[in-house]
Design a protein around this motif. Structure first.
Motif, PDB file in Angstrom:
ATOM      1  N   LEU A   1      10.963  64.778  74.629  1.00 45.52           N
ATOM      2  CA  LEU A   1      11.691  63.515  74.663  1.00 45.52           C
ATOM      3  C   LEU A   1      11.782  62.990  73.233  1.00 45.52           C
ATOM      4  CD1 LEU A   1      12.904  61.073  76.279  1.00 45.52           C
ATOM      5  CD2 LEU A   1      10.576  60.128  76.279  1.00 45.52           C
ATOM      6  N   ALA A   2      12.981  62.565  72.840  1.00 40.70           N
ATOM      7  CA  ALA A   2      13.174  61.998  71.502  1.00 40.70           C
ATOM      8  C   ALA A   2      13.250  60.475  71.600  1.00 40.70           C
ATOM      9  CB  ALA A   2      14.444  62.549  70.866  1.00 40.70           C
ATOM     10  N   ILE A   3      12.514  59.801  70.716  1.00 42.32           N
ATOM     11  CA  ILE A   3      12.580  58.340  70.625  1.00 42.32           C
ATOM     12  C   ILE A   3      13.047  57.994  69.215  1.00 42.32           C
ATOM     13  CG2 ILE A   3      11.331  56.162  70.807  1.00 42.32           C
ATOM     14  CD1 ILE A   3       9.341  57.501  72.622  1.00 42.32           C
ATOM     15  N   HIS A   4      14.116  57.225  69.135  1.00 45.31           N
ATOM     16  CA  HIS A   4      14.697  56.843  67.857  1.00 45.31           C
ATOM     17  C   HIS A   4      14.497  55.342  67.642  1.00 45.31           C
ATOM     18  CE1 HIS A   4      16.970  60.699  68.127  1.00 45.31           C
ATOM     19  NE2 HIS A   4      17.011  60.375  69.413  1.00 45.31           N
ATOM     20  N   GLY A   5      14.175  54.949  66.413  1.00 44.55           N
ATOM     21  CA  GLY A   5      13.976  53.544  66.115  1.00 44.55           C
ATOM     22  C   GLY A   5      14.372  53.230  64.692  1.00 44.55           C
ATOM     23  N   PRO A   6      14.391  51.966  64.328  1.00 43.68           N
ATOM     24  CA  PRO A   6      14.802  51.562  62.979  1.00 43.68           C
ATOM     25  C   PRO A   6      13.759  51.936  61.932  1.00 43.68           C
ATOM     26  CG  PRO A   6      14.023  49.675  64.212  1.00 43.68           C
ATOM     27  CD  PRO A   6      14.059  50.808  65.181  1.00 43.68           C
ATOM     28  N   PRO A   7      14.093  51.825  60.653  1.00 45.34           N
ATOM     29  CA  PRO A   7      13.129  52.126  59.592  1.00 45.34           C
ATOM     30  C   PRO A   7      11.834  51.333  59.753  1.00 45.34           C
ATOM     31  CG  PRO A   7      15.318  51.871  58.661  1.00 45.34           C
ATOM     32  CD  PRO A   7      15.430  51.481  60.114  1.00 45.34           C
ATOM     33  N   GLY A   8      10.704  52.028  59.566  1.00 47.86           N
ATOM     34  CA  GLY A   8       9.396  51.397  59.687  1.00 47.86           C
ATOM     35  C   GLY A   8       8.826  51.371  61.084  1.00 47.86           C
ATOM     36  N   SER A   9       9.549  51.907  62.076  1.00 49.30           N
ATOM     37  CA  SER A   9       9.116  51.780  63.473  1.00 49.30           C
ATOM     38  C   SER A   9       8.221  52.914  63.959  1.00 49.30           C
ATOM     39  CB  SER A   9      10.346  51.705  64.388  1.00 49.30           C
ATOM     40  OG  SER A   9      11.109  52.907  64.332  1.00 49.30           O
ATOM     41  N   LYS A  10       8.195  54.045  63.254  1.00 48.72           N
ATOM     42  CA  LYS A  10       7.532  55.230  63.797  1.00 48.72           C
ATOM     43  C   LYS A  10       6.060  55.002  64.141  1.00 48.72           C
ATOM     44  CE  LYS A  10       6.930  60.189  63.029  1.00 48.72           C
ATOM     45  NZ  LYS A  10       7.315  61.355  62.181  1.00 48.72           N
ATOM     46  N   PRO A  11       5.230  54.432  63.264  1.00 49.44           N
ATOM     47  CA  PRO A  11       3.816  54.266  63.646  1.00 49.44           C
ATOM     48  C   PRO A  11       3.629  53.336  64.841  1.00 49.44           C
ATOM     49  CG  PRO A  11       4.284  53.145  61.578  1.00 49.44           C
ATOM     50  CD  PRO A  11       5.474  53.994  61.882  1.00 49.44           C
ATOM     51  N   HIS A  12       4.446  52.322  64.931  1.00 56.69           N
ATOM     52  CA  HIS A  12       4.333  51.379  66.049  1.00 56.69           C
ATOM     53  C   HIS A  12       4.761  52.025  67.369  1.00 56.69           C
ATOM     54  CE1 HIS A  12       3.655  48.298  63.034  1.00 56.69           C
ATOM     55  NE2 HIS A  12       4.754  48.687  62.427  1.00 56.69           N
ATOM     56  N   LEU A  13       5.825  52.800  67.319  1.00 61.70           N
ATOM     57  CA  LEU A  13       6.257  53.502  68.523  1.00 61.70           C
ATOM     58  C   LEU A  13       5.230  54.552  68.932  1.00 61.70           C
ATOM     59  CD1 LEU A  13      10.059  53.907  67.695  1.00 61.70           C
ATOM     60  CD2 LEU A  13       9.040  52.385  69.398  1.00 61.70           C
ATOM     61  N   ARG A  14       4.604  55.205  67.970  1.00 63.01           N
ATOM     62  CA  ARG A  14       3.556  56.181  68.279  1.00 63.01           C
ATOM     63  C   ARG A  14       2.393  55.491  68.968  1.00 63.01           C
ATOM     64  NH1 ARG A  14       3.482  61.015  69.618  1.00 63.01           N
ATOM     65  NH2 ARG A  14       4.911  61.482  67.893  1.00 63.01           N
ATOM     66  N   HIS A  15       2.015  54.296  68.508  1.00 64.73           N
ATOM     67  CA  HIS A  15       0.927  53.555  69.156  1.00 64.73           C
ATOM     68  C   HIS A  15       1.285  53.195  70.592  1.00 64.73           C
ATOM     69  CE1 HIS A  15      -0.673  52.170  64.958  1.00 64.73           C
ATOM     70  NE2 HIS A  15      -1.136  53.354  65.319  1.00 64.73           N
TER      71      HIS A  15
ATOM     72  N   HIS B   1      18.898  40.471  63.025  1.00 69.00           N
ATOM     73  CA  HIS B   1      18.075  39.714  63.961  1.00 69.00           C
ATOM     74  C   HIS B   1      16.889  39.121  63.207  1.00 69.00           C
ATOM     75  CE1 HIS B   1      16.533  38.299  67.673  1.00 69.00           C
ATOM     76  NE2 HIS B   1      15.574  39.199  67.795  1.00 69.00           N
ATOM     77  N   ARG B   2      16.498  37.948  63.574  1.00 63.16           N
ATOM     78  CA  ARG B   2      15.506  37.182  62.830  1.00 63.16           C
ATOM     79  C   ARG B   2      14.163  37.900  62.746  1.00 63.16           C
ATOM     80  NH1 ARG B   2      11.650  33.392  64.530  1.00 63.16           N
ATOM     81  NH2 ARG B   2      12.425  33.672  66.653  1.00 63.16           N
ATOM     82  N   GLY B   3      13.661  38.054  61.509  1.00 62.87           N
ATOM     83  CA  GLY B   3      12.287  38.477  61.285  1.00 62.87           C
ATOM     84  C   GLY B   3      11.962  39.920  61.585  1.00 62.87           C
ATOM     85  N   VAL B   4      12.971  40.788  61.686  1.00 63.01           N
ATOM     86  CA  VAL B   4      12.687  42.171  62.061  1.00 63.01           C
ATOM     87  C   VAL B   4      13.830  43.066  61.583  1.00 63.01           C
ATOM     88  CG1 VAL B   4      13.844  42.074  64.314  1.00 63.01           C
ATOM     89  CG2 VAL B   4      11.909  43.623  63.993  1.00 63.01           C
ATOM     90  N   THR B   5      13.501  44.326  61.297  1.00 57.17           N
ATOM     91  CA  THR B   5      14.544  45.305  60.997  1.00 57.17           C
ATOM     92  C   THR B   5      15.186  45.754  62.302  1.00 57.17           C
ATOM     93  OG1 THR B   5      13.315  46.093  59.071  1.00 57.17           O
ATOM     94  CG2 THR B   5      15.020  47.537  59.941  1.00 57.17           C
ATOM     95  N   SER B   6      16.514  45.699  62.361  1.00 60.68           N
ATOM     96  CA  SER B   6      17.181  46.017  63.622  1.00 60.68           C
ATOM     97  C   SER B   6      18.433  46.847  63.374  1.00 60.68           C
ATOM     98  CB  SER B   6      17.563  44.730  64.365  1.00 60.68           C
ATOM     99  OG  SER B   6      18.468  43.946  63.598  1.00 60.68           O
ATOM    100  N   ILE B   7      18.756  47.673  64.343  1.00 60.47           N
ATOM    101  CA  ILE B   7      19.961  48.488  64.296  1.00 60.47           C
ATOM    102  C   ILE B   7      20.594  48.521  65.678  1.00 60.47           C
ATOM    103  CG2 ILE B   7      19.260  49.970  62.376  1.00 60.47           C
ATOM    104  CD1 ILE B   7      18.369  52.078  64.371  1.00 60.47           C
ATOM    105  N   GLY B   8      21.901  48.798  65.702  1.00 59.37           N
ATOM    106  CA  GLY B   8      22.600  49.074  66.941  1.00 59.37           C
ATOM    107  C   GLY B   8      22.998  50.539  66.975  1.00 59.37           C
ATOM    108  N   TYR B   9      23.596  50.960  68.081  1.00 62.52           N
ATOM    109  CA  TYR B   9      23.965  52.368  68.249  1.00 62.52           C
ATOM    110  C   TYR B   9      25.376  52.480  68.821  1.00 62.52           C
ATOM    111  CZ  TYR B   9      18.943  53.224  67.757  1.00 62.52           C
ATOM    112  OH  TYR B   9      17.634  53.275  67.299  1.00 62.52           O
ATOM    113  N   ALA B  10      26.132  53.441  68.289  1.00 66.31           N
ATOM    114  CA  ALA B  10      27.473  53.740  68.790  1.00 66.31           C
ATOM    115  C   ALA B  10      27.513  55.178  69.276  1.00 66.31           C
ATOM    116  CB  ALA B  10      28.512  53.530  67.695  1.00 66.31           C
ATOM    117  N   LEU B  11      27.816  55.367  70.554  1.00 66.37           N
ATOM    118  CA  LEU B  11      28.027  56.693  71.126  1.00 66.37           C
ATOM    119  C   LEU B  11      29.513  57.007  70.965  1.00 66.37           C
ATOM    120  CD1 LEU B  11      26.749  57.946  74.603  1.00 66.37           C
ATOM    121  CD2 LEU B  11      28.913  58.665  73.623  1.00 66.37           C
ATOM    122  N   ILE B  12      29.813  58.029  70.173  1.00 65.17           N
ATOM    123  CA  ILE B  12      31.195  58.351  69.829  1.00 65.17           C
ATOM    124  C   ILE B  12      31.481  59.789  70.239  1.00 65.17           C
ATOM    125  CG2 ILE B  12      32.891  58.450  67.976  1.00 65.17           C
ATOM    126  CD1 ILE B  12      30.917  56.652  66.348  1.00 65.17           C
ATOM    127  N   GLU B  13      32.359  59.960  71.220  1.00 65.85           N
ATOM    128  CA  GLU B  13      32.711  61.305  71.656  1.00 65.85           C
ATOM    129  C   GLU B  13      33.692  61.957  70.685  1.00 65.85           C
ATOM    130  OE1 GLU B  13      32.271  61.426  76.467  1.00 65.85           O
ATOM    131  OE2 GLU B  13      34.174  60.704  75.669  1.00 65.85           O
TER     132      GLU B  13
END
Length: 318
Positions: free
Chosen positions: A84-98, A137-149
């Motif tokens: 399973l792949a989990i994708h997140g914004p910059p700086g998120s990897k250690p937090h998602l691992r936890h 978004h306030r106080g956090v690094t955030s991204i959106g995603y576009a699914l493009i066929e």
């Protein structure tokens, strides 16, 4: 392609709306965007199935990620072996691992966690890509995603092919695949003689929590569906700005500028638990007559191809 709105509420869930979770099924592949608490139950309740390949996290606020530990364990209990792949914004990897390894838990299947820079491609296949874009978004690094066929082949003109002497059969398919064919009389028929221009695929854009941004306009250009933060009605515009969210009116203005075909308003504040009319009214008035709606949890939407109404043309290959 089918979209299911698993969680459409804001940071404070209600009895009718769970925290953020948006599910897309495309040709049998299942993708999850954000995973608020209780998402695994919503998946069971609304029958999406658990065979996920990717989870896309927009930011690290709890109402977008606290469903990950339970979902990860549920997948394990169902004897999952696929990665399973989990994708997140910059700086998120250690937090998602936890989160994945909450309380020392170690899943019995591989989990690959990736940080995605705004503007980069998270998933790249022959049939589609998923590209991230910067949100605000306030106080956090955030991204959106576009699914493009990817673009699809042009329509095959059977009548034209037959008039040129192409026999019904395999040569039709070869022409449609871009290969020139030689006929019995020695003449050559080229694909451009019988195949129309390539046709666009679908585009679905999910913002997560955000203020209105130019990057969203760019990502949502000609989107078949834009799923945009619409936490407040227009009379709460100052509150939306203070908290790093958008109003329904602002979301509709973004959708209008992007020439999106449909606008789904999500991350609905609990203040509208009993009546979302103010949100839909604000958005409809600002969206040039296109469809703007507040989906309920469990609402499912089929997303057709942009040229689906061109019923007078069709591929016609044996």
């Amino acid at each position: 392609m089918r979209a299911t709105f698993l969680g459409t509420g804001g940071a404070v869930p209600t009895t009718e709306r769970g925290p953020s979770a948006f599910f897309v099924e495309r040709d049998g592949e299942r993708l999850l965007f954000d995973c608020g608490e209780g998402t695994q139950r919503q998946m069971m309740r609304f029958g999406t199935g658990f065979s996920l390949s990717h989870i896309f996290v927009t930011h690290l606020h709890g109402d977008h990620i606290l469903g990950i530990p339970g979902l990860i364990q549920t997948l394990d209990f169902n004897d999952r072996t696929d990665a399973l792949a989990i994708h997140g914004p910059p700086g998120s990897k250690p937090h998602l691992r936890h989160l994945v390894e909450t309380a020392g838990y170690r899943p019995g299947y591989p989990i690959n966690i990736r940080e995605i820079r705004p503007g980069s491609v998270a998933v790249d296949t022959e049939e589609y890509i998923i590209r991230s874009f910067e949100t605000s978004h306030r106080g956090v690094t955030s991204i959106g995603y576009a699914l493009i066929e990817s673009d699809r082949k042009g329509r095959f003109n059977r009548d034209r092919a037959e008039s040129l002497g192409v026999p019904v059969g395999p040569k039709f398919g070869r022409l449609h695949d871009g290969e020139s064919v030689k006929l019995a009389d020695g003449s050559i028929v080229h694909p451009e003689q019988v195949v129309g221009d390539s046709r666009p695929g679908r585009r679905v854009v999910y913002t997560g929590d955000t203020r209105p941004t130019e990057t969203t306009v760019e990502a949502a250009n000609n989107a078949d569906l834009l799923v945009h933060d619409a936490t407040f009605a227009a009379d709460r515009a100052s509150r939306a700005k203070q908290t790093g969210h958008s109003t329904a009116q602002e979301a509709a203005q973004i959708a209008t500028r992007a020439d999106a075909r449909q606008l789904a308003l999500t991350h609905v504040s609990s203040r509208y638990a009993g009546d979302v009319t103010p949100l839909e009214s604000d958005a409809t008035a600002a969206f040039d007559g296109q469809r703007a709606f507040v989906p309920d949890d469990g609402y499912t939407l089929d997303i057709p191809f942009p040229d689906a109404d061109d019923n007078h043309l069709s591929d016609n290959i044996p």
